[in-house]
Scaffold this motif. Sequence first.
Motif, PDB file in Angstrom:
ATOM      1  N   GLN A  24     -23.907   9.617 -13.025  1.00 12.91           N
ATOM      2  CA  GLN A  24     -24.414  10.248 -14.246  1.00 12.91           C
ATOM      3  C   GLN A  24     -25.902   9.971 -14.423  1.00 12.91           C
ATOM      4  O   GLN A  24     -26.672  10.860 -14.799  1.00 12.91           O
ATOM      5  N   ARG A  25     -26.322   8.761 -14.141  1.00  9.94           N
ATOM      6  CA  ARG A  25     -27.734   8.397 -14.276  1.00  9.94           C
ATOM      7  C   ARG A  25     -28.609   9.097 -13.241  1.00  9.94           C
ATOM      8  O   ARG A  25     -29.826   9.164 -13.397  1.00  9.94           O
ATOM      9  N   ASN A  26     -27.985   9.595 -12.170  1.00 13.65           N
ATOM     10  CA  ASN A  26     -28.754  10.245 -11.097  1.00 13.65           C
ATOM     11  C   ASN A  26     -28.641  11.762 -11.125  1.00 13.65           C
ATOM     12  O   ASN A  26     -28.842  12.420 -10.106  1.00 13.65           O
ATOM     13  N   GLY A  27     -28.327  12.311 -12.289  1.00 13.94           N
ATOM     14  CA  GLY A  27     -28.427  13.754 -12.466  1.00 13.94           C
ATOM     15  C   GLY A  27     -27.156  14.544 -12.273  1.00 13.94           C
ATOM     16  O   GLY A  27     -27.167  15.770 -12.384  1.00 13.94           O
ATOM     17  N   TYR A  28     -26.050  13.892 -12.006  1.00 16.58           N
ATOM     18  CA  TYR A  28     -24.769  14.589 -11.883  1.00 16.58           C
ATOM     19  C   TYR A  28     -24.129  14.735 -13.269  1.00 16.58           C
ATOM     20  O   TYR A  28     -24.437  13.969 -14.188  1.00 16.58           O
ATOM     21  N   GLN A  29     -23.246  15.703 -13.411  1.00 22.20           N
ATOM     22  CA  GLN A  29     -22.447  15.832 -14.631  1.00 22.20           C
ATOM     23  C   GLN A  29     -21.059  15.296 -14.316  1.00 22.20           C
ATOM     24  O   GLN A  29     -20.315  15.898 -13.542  1.00 22.20           O
ATOM     25  N   VAL A  30     -20.728  14.165 -14.919  1.00 19.74           N
ATOM     26  CA  VAL A  30     -19.539  13.421 -14.527  1.00 19.74           C
ATOM     27  C   VAL A  30     -18.533  13.352 -15.669  1.00 19.74           C
ATOM     28  O   VAL A  30     -18.905  13.156 -16.836  1.00 19.74           O
ATOM     29  N   GLU A  31     -17.264  13.501 -15.301  1.00 22.02           N
ATOM     30  CA  GLU A  31     -16.173  13.251 -16.232  1.00 22.02           C
ATOM     31  C   GLU A  31     -15.211  12.264 -15.581  1.00 22.02           C
ATOM     32  O   GLU A  31     -14.846  12.410 -14.415  1.00 22.02           O
ATOM     33  N   ILE A  32     -14.828  11.236 -16.343  1.00 16.57           N
ATOM     34  CA  ILE A  32     -13.847  10.269 -15.866  1.00 16.57           C
ATOM     35  C   ILE A  32     -12.467  10.707 -16.337  1.00 16.57           C
ATOM     36  O   ILE A  32     -12.262  10.988 -17.521  1.00 16.57           O
ATOM     37  N   LEU A  33     -11.536  10.766 -15.408  1.00 19.54           N
ATOM     38  CA  LEU A  33     -10.143  11.098 -15.704  1.00 19.54           C
ATOM     39  C   LEU A  33      -9.308   9.832 -15.515  1.00 19.54           C
ATOM     40  O   LEU A  33      -9.274   9.274 -14.414  1.00 19.54           O
TER      41      LEU A  33
END
Length: 345
Positions: A24-33
């Motif tokens: 997330q800090r490196n520009g990705y859009q992240v979701e934790i499941l």
Amino acid sequence: MSKKINVNVIGAGVIGLTTALILQRNGYQVEILSEHWPGDLDINYSSPWAAATWRASLYIKDERVQEYERISWNEFWTLSENPETGLMRVHIYDFMDKKPDFGSDIWFKDFVPEFRVIPLEELPSGVEYGVSYITVSLNVQKYLQWLLDQFIASGGKRKKIHLSHINESFFADNEIDVVVNCTGVNARTFSGVMDKTVFPSRGQTISVWAPHIKNNQDSFTFVVPRKGGEVILGGTMEMNDFSENPDPKTAEEIIQRCVKLCPELTLDKNLQIIRHNVGRRPYRTNGIRIEVEIIKNSTNKDVIICHNYGHHSYGYSSSWGSCLEAFKLIEENIQRNIKVDQICD
């Protein structure tokens, strides 16, 4: 990146949370499941049960793990300056019944503060070898929550969900580019992974109130102080043991071993027991699995699946290093896919 890369991370243990935060800090859009989250106390959620001290094992000769632990040490040392993380600096005394065969050098001695080999005359009875140094102890409940809070503050998303198969994390969603499998010990039974080289290493510990304990004694028997006065007494390492309930006889043996190692525990005569703990470490026969495979989704789109699990008893100690390795592997594969797409166009 010209376009946001969408990532689903499966699992909200220390490995899943750390991987998600880095991405997330490196520009990705992240979701934790995940079915379990910081604050949950479930036997199938390993991270909250760890004693969690950065302790470099003299027995581990794997240079890959050593590098992961070195990277994690640097991160933890910096984070321990922030009281919100739940990390504190402590003096560790690492005792071993038998002198380990570590070769001619101790790989971490030059970067941990105040390292020394303990002279034979200072060792407890029955101990052949010991070292001491300054390290970092983690209040795991507070640290896991801090990781999650940092992830959310960075724009990350979370979803409480039970997944029965890894395909459920991406197959019907054409927006998902990457899935990171951080299922820990559950990788053994998780459909689509079913890694039978993974099995639980049961650990039983006792949480006591002992704010006067400031130093960390470690070996198979350990006394781990945390910020706030809680101290973790341990422990056991019972391979392929699925039992969930604390064993009273084992608990008594742990107390006896810990008091013998650290007599200051009974300074006020009676131990104030907070709770008995049982956790499952994610042991993997071939060590940590950090590797990528490509799987097609329902529209025949390539999805990068990055596996990051099997950290056994050094999950916290190796967390930042191993998760950075997973991040680099994801980056390499994304760049490779971009180049392939450009050639095809």
